[in-house]
Design an enzyme around this catalytic site. Structure first.
Site, mmCIF file in Angstrom:
data_model
loop_
_atom_site.group_PDB
_atom_site.id
_atom_site.type_symbol
_atom_site.label_atom_id
_atom_site.label_comp_id
_atom_site.label_asym_id
_atom_site.label_seq_id
_atom_site.Cartn_x
_atom_site.Cartn_y
_atom_site.Cartn_z
ATOM 1 N NE ARG A 40 -3.694 2.067 2.737
ATOM 2 C CZ ARG A 40 -3.406 3.161 3.455
ATOM 3 N NH1 ARG A 40 -2.225 3.296 4.027
ATOM 4 N NH2 ARG A 40 -4.305 4.111 3.592
ATOM 5 C CB SER A 112 -12.598 -1.409 1.729
ATOM 6 O OG SER A 112 -11.292 -1.439 1.283
ATOM 7 C CE LYS A 141 -8.959 4.620 4.416
ATOM 8 N NZ LYS A 141 -8.517 5.190 3.135
HETATM 9 C C1 LIG Z 1 -7.648 -5.561 3.945
HETATM 10 C C2 LIG Z 1 -7.975 -4.144 3.696
HETATM 11 N N1 LIG Z 1 -9.167 -3.665 4.103
HETATM 12 C C3 LIG Z 1 -9.478 -2.373 3.899
HETATM 13 C C4 LIG Z 1 -8.585 -1.527 3.254
HETATM 14 C C5 LIG Z 1 -8.922 -0.077 2.992
HETATM 15 O O1 LIG Z 1 -9.073 0.169 1.610
HETATM 16 P P1 LIG Z 1 -9.566 1.624 1.106
HETATM 17 O O2 LIG Z 1 -10.840 1.910 1.806
HETATM 18 O O3 LIG Z 1 -9.574 1.631 -0.362
HETATM 19 O O4 LIG Z 1 -8.460 2.598 1.656
HETATM 20 P P2 LIG Z 1 -6.927 2.660 1.240
HETATM 21 O O5 LIG Z 1 -6.212 1.536 1.916
HETATM 22 O O6 LIG Z 1 -6.826 2.541 -0.242
HETATM 23 O O7 LIG Z 1 -6.456 3.980 1.730
HETATM 24 C C6 LIG Z 1 -7.361 -2.072 2.844
HETATM 25 N N2 LIG Z 1 -6.427 -1.341 2.218
HETATM 26 N N3 LIG Z 1 -7.081 -3.379 3.068
HETATM 27 C C1 LIG Z 2 -5.931 1.064 5.452
HETATM 28 C C2 LIG Z 2 -6.982 1.187 6.479
HETATM 29 N N1 LIG Z 2 -8.290 1.030 6.152
HETATM 30 C C3 LIG Z 2 -9.111 1.180 7.184
HETATM 31 S S1 LIG Z 2 -8.265 1.526 8.610
HETATM 32 C C4 LIG Z 2 -6.780 1.457 7.798
HETATM 33 C C5 LIG Z 2 -5.482 1.708 8.488
HETATM 34 C C6 LIG Z 2 -5.045 0.560 9.357
HETATM 35 O O1 LIG Z 2 -3.830 0.865 9.970
HETATM 36 P P1 LIG Z 2 -3.523 0.443 11.479
HETATM 37 O O2 LIG Z 2 -3.434 -1.044 11.502
HETATM 38 O O3 LIG Z 2 -2.179 1.077 11.755
HETATM 39 O O4 LIG Z 2 -4.603 0.997 12.342
#
Ligand SMILES: Cc1ncc(COP(=O)(O)OP(=O)(O)O)c(N)n1
Ligand SMILES: Cc1ncsc1CCOP(=O)(O)O
Ligand SMILES: [Mg+2]
Length: 213
Positions: A40, A112, A141
């Site tokens: 990511r 997601s 995030k």
């Molecule tokens: C396993 C997993 N779940 C949720 C997310 C979040 O995806 P998204 O809402 O598109 O946000 P970003 O990660 O793209 O900022 C994820 N990456 N992985």
């Molecule tokens: C990518 C993403 N999507 C929902 S929460 C999140 C961030 C998760 O990061 P952390 O495990 O440090 O809380």
């Protein structure tokens, strides 16, 4: 290994999530037993273009050595180009039917869901797994939605039946077991491993917490 089993400890990382060399952190996490990885690469200072592609290829090779699926976040073109095992898309990313048309048949496609409605929709659209959250508050995030809590997660599990489900957002060693008890097949973490002092032991400890009776 089935997708459900691969979700047990799903590590997500980009180069700006860690202080050490990201390849070193990933290798430590792999040695500690992570079962799936998502590249990511986004946010401040994120690599782009050929630098991003080069890091993706190096990470894919590392994951291959440990027989761990390598997925790419958001960037469908990159996932195809580097021969990833799959792609993860969110509600604001490329829609799943378009992703399916463009990607090889064997691709794992994760979607997601930030609420029950999105989870049901992603399930009907044929997602291979659903990433539900944030379950808890997260600082990782910046545009994360309101946390759904363990109740929200349990409700999603109830409505999607047996579809593979991974929880995300604010998951740490202290709350990992609760998330599994609420119905997730696994935990998805960024900072719990990438910002830990020792990614190997962090992954090991998280994995232990996912084994609940
Ligand atoms: C396993 C997993 N779940 C949720 C997310 C979040 O995806 P998204 O809402 O598109 O946000 P970003 O990660 O793209 O900022 C994820 N990456 N992985
Ligand atoms: C990518 C993403 N999507 C929902 S929460 C999140 C961030 C998760 O990061 P952390 O495990 O440090 O809380
Ligand atoms: Mg996304």
């Amino acid at each position: 290994m089935t997708i459900r089993h691969s979700l047990q400890v799903y590590f997500i990382m980009g180069s700006n999530n860690c202080i050490d060399n990201p390849l070193y952190v990933l290798e430590q996490a792999l040695a500690g037993g992570i079962t799936m990885f998502q590249f990511r690469e986004k946010g401040r200072g994120a690599k782009t273009g050929t630098d991003k592609q080069k890091l993706a290829l190096q990470m894919k090779e590392l994951c291959r050595r440990y027989h761990v699926p390598f997925l790419v976040n958001d960037d469908v073109d990159l996932a195809i180009k580097v021969g990833a095992d799959g792609i993860h898309v969110g509600q604001e990313d490329e829609p799943i039917d378009s992703v399916r048309r463009r990607c090889p048949e064997h691709f794992i496609v994760g979607v997601s869901a930030t609420n029950v409605h999105e989870a049901v929709e992603a399930d009907s659209a044929g997602a291979d797994y659903i990433g539900a959250g944030p379950v808890f508050a997260t600082a990782t995030k910046h545009d994360a939605k309101t946390p759904i809590g363990l109740e929200g997660l349990a409700e999603i599990r109830r409505l999607i039946g047996n579809t593979p489900l991974v929880a995300i957002g604010g998951i740490q060693e202290k709350n990992a077991a609760e998330v599994i008890k609420a119905g997730a097949d696994g935990i998805s973490v960024i900072s719990a491993i990438s910002a830990s002092e020792n990614a190997l032991t962090a992954a090991q400890q998280l994995k232990l917490r996912t084994i609940v009776n």
